[in-house]
Write an enzyme that holds these catalytic residues in place. Structure first.
Site, PDB file in Angstrom:
ATOM      1  N   ASN A 196       0.847  -1.199   0.000  1.00 10.71           N
ATOM      2  CA  ASN A 196       0.000   0.000   0.000  1.00 10.71           C
ATOM      3  C   ASN A 196       0.882   1.247   0.000  1.00 10.71           C
ATOM      4  O   ASN A 196       2.096   1.147  -0.011  1.00 10.71           O
ATOM      5  CB  ASN A 196      -0.964  -0.016   1.196  1.00 10.71           C
ATOM      6  CG  ASN A 196      -0.212  -0.093   2.510  1.00 10.71           C
ATOM      7  OD1 ASN A 196       0.559   0.794   2.849  1.00 10.71           O
ATOM      8  ND2 ASN A 196      -0.393  -1.192   3.237  1.00 10.71           N
ATOM      9  N   LYS A 212     -12.870  -0.107  16.003  1.00  7.40           N
ATOM     10  CA  LYS A 212     -11.530  -0.730  16.050  1.00  7.40           C
ATOM     11  C   LYS A 212     -10.927  -0.587  17.447  1.00  7.40           C
ATOM     12  O   LYS A 212     -10.281  -1.504  17.956  1.00  7.40           O
ATOM     13  CB  LYS A 212     -10.605  -0.083  15.013  1.00  7.40           C
ATOM     14  CG  LYS A 212     -10.886  -0.543  13.597  1.00  7.40           C
ATOM     15  CD  LYS A 212     -10.029   0.181  12.566  1.00  7.40           C
ATOM     16  CE  LYS A 212     -10.558  -0.116  11.160  1.00  7.40           C
ATOM     17  NZ  LYS A 212      -9.924   0.688  10.127  1.00  7.40           N
TER      18      LYS A 212
HETATM   19  N1  CTP Z   1      -3.195  -3.499  12.058  1.00  7.54           N
HETATM   20  C1  CTP Z   1      -2.403  -4.537  12.469  1.00  7.54           C
HETATM   21  N2  CTP Z   1      -2.359  -5.690  11.738  1.00  7.54           N
HETATM   22  C2  CTP Z   1      -3.094  -5.824  10.625  1.00  7.54           C
HETATM   23  C3  CTP Z   1      -3.918  -4.777  10.210  1.00  7.54           C
HETATM   24  C4  CTP Z   1      -3.949  -3.609  10.941  1.00  7.54           C
HETATM   25  O1  CTP Z   1      -1.714  -4.410  13.486  1.00  7.54           O
HETATM   26  N3  CTP Z   1      -3.031  -6.954   9.938  1.00  7.54           N
HETATM   27  C5  CTP Z   1      -3.267  -2.258  12.874  1.00  7.54           C
HETATM   28  C6  CTP Z   1      -2.787  -1.011  12.176  1.00  7.54           C
HETATM   29  O2  CTP Z   1      -1.407  -0.772  12.434  1.00  7.54           O
HETATM   30  C7  CTP Z   1      -3.654   0.070  12.801  1.00  7.54           C
HETATM   31  C8  CTP Z   1      -4.933  -0.644  13.156  1.00  7.54           C
HETATM   32  O3  CTP Z   1      -4.609  -2.032  13.191  1.00  7.54           O
HETATM   33  O4  CTP Z   1      -3.085   0.588  13.992  1.00  7.54           O
HETATM   34  C9  CTP Z   1      -6.073  -0.411  12.199  1.00  7.54           C
HETATM   35  O5  CTP Z   1      -5.652  -0.643  10.886  1.00  7.54           O
HETATM   36  P1  CTP Z   1      -6.604  -0.331   9.655  1.00  7.54           P
HETATM   37  O6  CTP Z   1      -5.897  -0.698   8.389  1.00  7.54           O
HETATM   38  O7  CTP Z   1      -7.189   1.032   9.776  1.00  7.54           O
HETATM   39  O8  CTP Z   1      -7.833  -1.326   9.895  1.00  7.54           O
HETATM   40  P2  CTP Z   1      -7.999  -2.852   9.805  1.00  7.54           P
HETATM   41  O9  CTP Z   1      -8.073  -3.376  11.196  1.00  7.54           O
HETATM   42  O10 CTP Z   1      -6.992  -3.461   8.907  1.00  7.54           O
HETATM   43  O11 CTP Z   1      -9.466  -2.956   9.174  1.00  7.54           O
HETATM   44  P3  CTP Z   1      -9.989  -2.435   7.730  1.00  7.54           P
HETATM   45  O12 CTP Z   1      -8.824  -2.611   6.773  1.00  7.54           O
HETATM   46  O13 CTP Z   1     -11.119  -3.336   7.438  1.00  7.54           O
HETATM   47  O14 CTP Z   1     -10.413  -1.004   7.895  1.00  7.54           O
END
Ligand code: CTP
Length: 397
Positions: free
Chosen positions: A209, A337
């Site tokens: 990303n 979250k």
């Molecule tokens: N995060 C993590 N491990 C993952 C995905 C996310 O530790 N596999 C952590 C990120 O570092 C961030 C938080 O979780 O602090 C939220 O990440 P975000 O990408 O906003 O959300 P997701 O939980 O991945 O959910 P979605 O993509 O469905 O919004």
């Protein structure tokens, strides 16, 4: 910025004395008022005129050379300064100060001052490794004096080794950080994840990303400046690593997870700023996928572990801070979250906000705590935002 800050720049007798002109010029550019004190040997390397021209003040070279035109005496000068920077600092000046010798203007000023003193040493590699020098440094560090470590490289004596004056920017940044930040993170270990992860498809391709790591690095930088011990676990980034920050480089979500859990015990505060990939290819092709052999490309993906969610389950009395990257229902999704991942604080970023987000130097956010209180942070540089986030973390109890 150093506007209104008063600095004494002490220059001692090293070939690196000419670099002090650039340090002075950068400090002035940042708005500091700088008085230069040179030791007698330093004046053999560079003329005081260079420094009086750049600083706009007379250069003090001799304890007994002060006259009525220079309205300050050495004791008042030592009280005038917010900070004393000695760059370059020879083994001699460090040895003298470590032993309470005050026989020239610079050592006398340091002795009479209550301000923070920072040394940027420059010397021959054998002097650096000399146990006498090392003892002197140890003694001064224990007394609260600070050092900007010299670098490895070609030395003026023709040898290669430790002893080159640290990078000018690093020296000026250290002054900047010391004057700007209070040390309210002293004795705290902060674990920060940053940037993206890369999930390989084959030997040359991956899923990732746009996260640049700027927010995580800014947090690491400011936390260190505020006195924390920082462990930074980062995915691929173009950002330079910072001296003193324990930086661990990873590629995949799985690697990030392993490193995070290896360091988990040491951390008091964990900030998950990384944009971790949520999916990875189920199978990784062993070589390079060839287009001729592939009519239609379908890659089956599987979920990666949610590192922050796993951390939330083990949280104990550690402070856990997450980020939420959203394109809709910002507060609602981020709050969800925060609850699901058992966080103390979440920083909600609207990815569609103008001028903010991945790759940008600026950011806007909403900080939500576990009582549901939402604080709005307007568009600001990521370093300023890092400061605000670290302020909020300290309010958690
Ligand atoms: N995060 C993590 N491990 C993952 C995905 C996310 O530790 N596999 C952590 C990120 O570092 C961030 C938080 O979780 O602090 C939220 O990440 P975000 O990408 O906003 O959300 P997701 O939980 O991945 O959910 P979605 O993509 O469905 O919004």
């Amino acid at each position: 910025m150093l506007k209104g800050k008063k600095i004494i720049l002490g220059i001692t007798g090293s070939i690196a004395a000419y670099k002090a002109a650039e340090i002075l010029s950068l400090l002035k550019k940042k708005g500091a008022d700088v008085f230069v004190i040179m030791t007698e040997p330093a004046t053999k390397f560079v003329q005081p005129l260079t420094f009086s021209t750049l600083s706009g003040h007379p250069v003090i070279t001799n304890l007994f050379s002060l006259n009525d035109q220079i309205e300050i005496k050495h004791v008042s000068l030592s009280q005038w300064a917010d900070l004393i920077l000695i760059a370059p600092a020879t083994a001699n000046i460090i040895g003298k100060i470590a032993h309470g010798i005050a026989d020239d203007m610079l050592t006398t000023t340091v002795m009479a001052s209550k301000s923070k003193v920072i040394f940027a040493p420059a010397m021959n590699k054998n002097m650096i490794s000399n146990p006498i020098y090392q003892e002197n440094v140890k003694k001064l560090v224990a007394l609260g004096y600070e050092f900007i470590d010299s670098e490895y490289g070609l030395l003026a004596c023709g040898e290669v080794g430790e002893g080159r004056l640290a990078d000018i920017k690093e020296i000026v940044d250290k002054v900047d950080h010391t004057l700007l930040f209070k040390k309210d993170y002293k004795n705290k270990t902060v674990l920060i994840t940053a940037s993206c992860t890369r999930e390989p498809i084959d030997k040359v391709r991956f899923i990732s990303n746009y996260s640049s790591g700027k927010m995580g690095f800014a947090l690491a930088d400011v936390a260190q400046a505020r006195g924390a011990r920082v462990i930074l676990i980062t995915g691929p980034t173009c950002l330079p690593t910072v001296k003193g920050i324990d930086t661990i480089l990873i590629n995949t979500a799985e690697e990030m997870k392993n490193e995070v859990f290896k360091c988990f015990k040491k951390a008091d505060i964990i900030i998950s700023a990384a944009a971790v990939a949520d999916f990875r290819p189920k199978e990784i092709f062993s070589g390079k996928i060839k287009k001729e052999e592939t009519k239609k490309m379908v890659i089956e993906l599987e979920k990666t572990s949610d590192i922050l969610y796993e951390l939330g389950k083990k949280k104990g009395n550690k402070i856990l801070v997450g980020f939420a990257a959203e394109t809709e229902n910002l507060v609602h999704n981020a709050s969800k979250k925060l609850k699901e991942k058992n966080l103390d604080l979440i920083i909600a970023n609207d990815l569609l906000a103008k001028g903010a987000g991945f790759g940008s130097d600026k950011n806007t956010a909403k900080i939500i705590d576990n009582k549901g209180i939402v604080r709005e942070l307007p568009l600001m540089p990521k370093t300023d935002m890092a400061e605000k986030i670290l302020d909020e973390i300290l309010k958690i109890n």
